[in-house]
Design a protein around this motif. Structure first.
Motif, PDB file in Angstrom:
ATOM      1  N   VAL A 118       0.837  -1.198   0.000  1.00 52.16           N
ATOM      2  CA  VAL A 118       0.000   0.000   0.000  1.00 52.16           C
ATOM      3  C   VAL A 118       0.874   1.251   0.000  1.00 52.16           C
ATOM      4  CG1 VAL A 118      -1.915  -1.140   1.178  1.00 52.16           C
ATOM      5  CG2 VAL A 118      -0.187   0.085   2.519  1.00 52.16           C
ATOM      6  N   LEU A 119       0.268   2.323  -0.458  1.00 47.59           N
ATOM      7  CA  LEU A 119       0.869   3.652  -0.428  1.00 47.59           C
ATOM      8  C   LEU A 119      -0.049   4.581   0.335  1.00 47.59           C
ATOM      9  CD1 LEU A 119       2.160   4.194  -4.081  1.00 47.59           C
ATOM     10  CD2 LEU A 119       3.536   4.417  -2.006  1.00 47.59           C
ATOM     11  N   ARG A 120       0.529   5.374   1.228  1.00 47.64           N
ATOM     12  CA  ARG A 120      -0.239   6.385   1.960  1.00 47.64           C
ATOM     13  C   ARG A 120       0.104   7.733   1.340  1.00 47.64           C
ATOM     14  NH1 ARG A 120      -2.080   3.839   6.605  1.00 47.64           N
ATOM     15  NH2 ARG A 120      -2.677   5.846   7.499  1.00 47.64           N
ATOM     16  N   VAL A 121      -0.892   8.374   0.754  1.00 44.00           N
ATOM     17  CA  VAL A 121      -0.653   9.608   0.011  1.00 44.00           C
ATOM     18  C   VAL A 121      -1.522  10.725   0.570  1.00 44.00           C
ATOM     19  CG1 VAL A 121      -0.133   8.247  -2.049  1.00 44.00           C
ATOM     20  CG2 VAL A 121      -2.423   9.212  -1.766  1.00 44.00           C
ATOM     21  N   GLY A 312      -8.481   1.967  -3.855  1.00 46.82           N
ATOM     22  CA  GLY A 312      -8.571   2.719  -2.615  1.00 46.82           C
ATOM     23  C   GLY A 312      -8.870   1.815  -1.430  1.00 46.82           C
ATOM     24  N   VAL A 313      -8.151   2.036  -0.342  1.00 47.25           N
ATOM     25  CA  VAL A 313      -8.385   1.302   0.904  1.00 47.25           C
ATOM     26  C   VAL A 313      -9.091   2.203   1.914  1.00 47.25           C
ATOM     27  CG1 VAL A 313      -7.283   0.115   2.843  1.00 47.25           C
ATOM     28  CG2 VAL A 313      -6.390  -0.176   0.516  1.00 47.25           C
ATOM     29  N   SER A 314      -8.665   3.466   1.979  1.00 40.37           N
ATOM     30  CA  SER A 314      -9.315   4.435   2.854  1.00 40.37           C
ATOM     31  C   SER A 314      -9.049   5.828   2.314  1.00 40.37           C
ATOM     32  CB  SER A 314      -8.804   4.322   4.303  1.00 40.37           C
ATOM     33  OG  SER A 314      -7.438   4.698   4.384  1.00 40.37           O
ATOM     34  N   VAL A 315      -9.902   6.771   2.710  1.00 42.40           N
ATOM     35  CA  VAL A 315      -9.735   8.160   2.300  1.00 42.40           C
ATOM     36  C   VAL A 315     -10.448   9.048   3.309  1.00 42.40           C
ATOM     37  CG1 VAL A 315     -11.821   8.255   0.839  1.00 42.40           C
ATOM     38  CG2 VAL A 315      -9.870   9.739   0.311  1.00 42.40           C
ATOM     39  N   GLY A 316      -9.894  10.237   3.527  1.00 44.42           N
ATOM     40  CA  GLY A 316     -10.520  11.173   4.454  1.00 44.42           C
ATOM     41  C   GLY A 316      -9.927  12.555   4.285  1.00 44.42           C
ATOM     42  N   GLU A 317     -10.487  13.509   5.007  1.00 43.22           N
ATOM     43  CA  GLU A 317     -10.047  14.899   4.914  1.00 43.22           C
ATOM     44  C   GLU A 317      -9.514  15.339   6.279  1.00 43.22           C
ATOM     45  OE1 GLU A 317     -13.696  14.350   4.298  1.00 43.22           O
ATOM     46  OE2 GLU A 317     -12.715  13.289   2.650  1.00 43.22           O
ATOM     47  N   ARG A 318      -8.555  16.260   6.238  1.00 41.97           N
ATOM     48  CA  ARG A 318      -7.985  16.802   7.463  1.00 41.97           C
ATOM     49  C   ARG A 318      -7.921  18.324   7.333  1.00 41.97           C
ATOM     50  NH1 ARG A 318      -8.736  12.171   7.706  1.00 41.97           N
ATOM     51  NH2 ARG A 318      -7.353  10.471   8.395  1.00 41.97           N
ATOM     52  N   THR A 319      -8.283  19.005   8.392  1.00 49.53           N
ATOM     53  CA  THR A 319      -8.240  20.467   8.404  1.00 49.53           C
ATOM     54  C   THR A 319      -6.948  20.932   9.051  1.00 49.53           C
ATOM     55  OG1 THR A 319     -10.654  20.620   8.539  1.00 49.53           O
ATOM     56  CG2 THR A 319      -9.389  22.563   9.178  1.00 49.53           C
ATOM     57  N   LEU A 320      -6.193  21.749   8.321  1.00 53.46           N
ATOM     58  CA  LEU A 320      -4.939  22.309   8.818  1.00 53.46           C
ATOM     59  C   LEU A 320      -5.070  23.824   8.876  1.00 53.46           C
ATOM     60  CD1 LEU A 320      -4.095  19.433   7.782  1.00 53.46           C
ATOM     61  CD2 LEU A 320      -1.858  20.418   7.291  1.00 53.46           C
ATOM     62  N   ARG A 326      -8.963  21.805   2.677  1.00 55.73           N
ATOM     63  CA  ARG A 326      -8.671  20.671   3.544  1.00 55.73           C
ATOM     64  C   ARG A 326      -7.711  19.730   2.822  1.00 55.73           C
ATOM     65  NH1 ARG A 326     -13.420  17.724   6.404  1.00 55.73           N
ATOM     66  NH2 ARG A 326     -11.874  17.642   8.089  1.00 55.73           N
ATOM     67  N   ALA A 327      -6.871  19.072   3.578  1.00 52.47           N
ATOM     68  CA  ALA A 327      -6.008  18.044   3.014  1.00 52.47           C
ATOM     69  C   ALA A 327      -6.822  16.784   2.760  1.00 52.47           C
ATOM     70  CB  ALA A 327      -4.856  17.740   3.966  1.00 52.47           C
ATOM     71  N   VAL A 328      -6.458  16.051   1.730  1.00 52.74           N
ATOM     72  CA  VAL A 328      -7.055  14.744   1.462  1.00 52.74           C
ATOM     73  C   VAL A 328      -5.979  13.691   1.673  1.00 52.74           C
ATOM     74  CG1 VAL A 328      -8.137  13.246  -0.246  1.00 52.74           C
ATOM     75  CG2 VAL A 328      -8.719  15.678  -0.190  1.00 52.74           C
ATOM     76  N   VAL A 329      -6.286  12.700   2.502  1.00 52.47           N
ATOM     77  CA  VAL A 329      -5.363  11.617   2.835  1.00 52.47           C
ATOM     78  C   VAL A 329      -5.974  10.316   2.355  1.00 52.47           C
ATOM     79  CG1 VAL A 329      -4.198  10.383   4.692  1.00 52.47           C
ATOM     80  CG2 VAL A 329      -4.485  12.869   4.832  1.00 52.47           C
ATOM     81  N   ALA A 330      -5.230   9.516   1.605  1.00 47.61           N
ATOM     82  CA  ALA A 330      -5.750   8.261   1.079  1.00 47.61           C
ATOM     83  C   ALA A 330      -4.716   7.159   1.206  1.00 47.61           C
ATOM     84  CB  ALA A 330      -6.166   8.424  -0.384  1.00 47.61           C
ATOM     85  N   VAL A 331      -5.208   5.948   1.386  1.00 47.11           N
ATOM     86  CA  VAL A 331      -4.379   4.750   1.343  1.00 47.11           C
ATOM     87  C   VAL A 331      -4.752   3.984   0.083  1.00 47.11           C
ATOM     88  CG1 VAL A 331      -3.723   2.603   2.492  1.00 47.11           C
ATOM     89  CG2 VAL A 331      -4.217   4.645   3.853  1.00 47.11           C
TER      90      VAL A 331
END
Length: 337
Positions: A118-121, A312-320, A326-331
């Motif tokens: 997997v890659l975490r991007v 895609g394994v997972s995806v979500g958003e993060r507020t910085l 918002r950042a988007v984080v995906a596996v």
């Protein structure tokens, strides 16, 4: 003997007046309200947003579908508005809207074998370097990000991130602040550079090797449709051409200034890419704008798209803090060849 007659009031009975006024003004009012959902549906079905000012309101298509459903509920529950021909028309409108939106809430059933690499991007528009450097570094650390794409990152932003510790976490990078976007990585990069496609500015690219397979990354930031819808459409068309040549092990991530309801975005997906949010059933994420008083993020402009060699394994958003995106984080998993 005087009797009292009950039942339906006569036409001239004053008790009929309130209901009559509701019907007289309510139905035309509902029709007026529905002009926006109907208009956006027409644009959505015909692709009229490509290269036109309709691209701007098209980001509100999911809201227009909710508005149509609310009007339908009102017409069904309020007797004075219960005109069955009108209900039939609004029902048809709502059904078509739902047919376009519901699939992105249904996860794909693709199986990812156990032990798959997997890659975490992650991707983040830094808002001209305004994103808090410490928060960016903390995101990379806590989410164990392998590849990070940053848009609107000026030279001063690069220096601030290194000072905050990003260089130690992600020593490999393809930096092009003069062209807007950059790529950071925990793993060695190869074939780095920028695209020569017909976009408003070059897009930064690089490859990493995972499980002996090269995976190509494109850090995306397109022009914005409010500024020039034609230029934005040409950017998206150029990205679609790039995607068709990219192969199955390709990841496009960044600020596309587009939602899944835009015709140019659908064209990009048709070139062989999958939107990770829609793939996993996260059908309506909002990534912009951030930081407005009271108003939460309203629309999705930031995406992680990938070719058929990944899933895609997972995806979500993060507020910085410090940025309006918002950042988007995906596996992403590399599927067996």
């Amino acid at each position: 003997m005087t009797g009292t007659v009950t039942g339906t009031p006569r036409a001239d009975d004053p008790r009929r007046a309130p209901r009559g006024r509701v019907r007289t003004w309510g139905l035309p009012g509902c029709g007026l309200v529905l002009t926006a959902p109907a208009g956006l549906l027409l644009v959505r079905l015909t692709g009229l947003d490509a290269g036109t000012p309709f691209a701007v309101p098209m980001v509100l298509f999911p809201y227009s579908a909710l508005l149509g459903a609310l009007v339908l509920g009102l017409m069904v529950t309020v007797p004075a508005l219960r005109s069955w021909w009108a209900v039939a028309v609004v029902t048809a409108l709502t059904v078509v809207q739902a047919g376009l939106l519901v699939p992105r809430f249904v996860p794909d059933s693709r199986h990812v074998p156990a032990g798959t690499a997997v890659l975490r991007v992650a991707t983040l528009n830094t808002d001209a370097g305004g994103a808090d450097p410490g928060a960016v570094v903390e995101l990379v650390r806590t989410e164990r990000i392998d590849v990070l794409a940053l848009e609107q990152l000026p030279p001063a932003g690069v220096a601030a991130l290194d000072k905050a510790g990003l260089a130690a976490l992600m020593p490999y990078r393809e930096l092009h602040p003069e062209y807007d976007s950059s790529i950071y990585s925990r793993r060695p990069l190869s074939r780095g550079g920028t695209t020569d496609s017909d976009t408003a500015w070059p897009q930064t690219t690089a490859e990493i090797t995972v499980a002996e397979r090269p995976v190509k990354f494109v850090a995306v930031h397109t022009y914005y449709p409010l500024g020039d819808a034609g230029r934005w459409t040409r950017d998206m068309t150029a990205l679609a051409s790039l995607a068709r040549r990219g192969g199955p092990d390709t990841v496009f991530l960044g600020d596309f200034n587009a939602s899944l309801d835009h015709a140019p975005m659908r064209g990009l997906l048709a070139a062989g890419l999958t939107d990770t949010h829609a793939e996993l059933g996260h059908g309506w994420p909002r990534t912009w704008p951030v930081g407005l008083p009271v108003v939460p993020p309203l629309v999705q402009l930031d995406h992680v798209l990938h070719g058929s060699g990944l899933a895609g394994v997972s995806v979500g958003e993060r507020t910085l803090p410090g940025t309006d995106h918002r950042a988007v984080v995906a596996v992403l998993a590399l599927l067996p060849a």
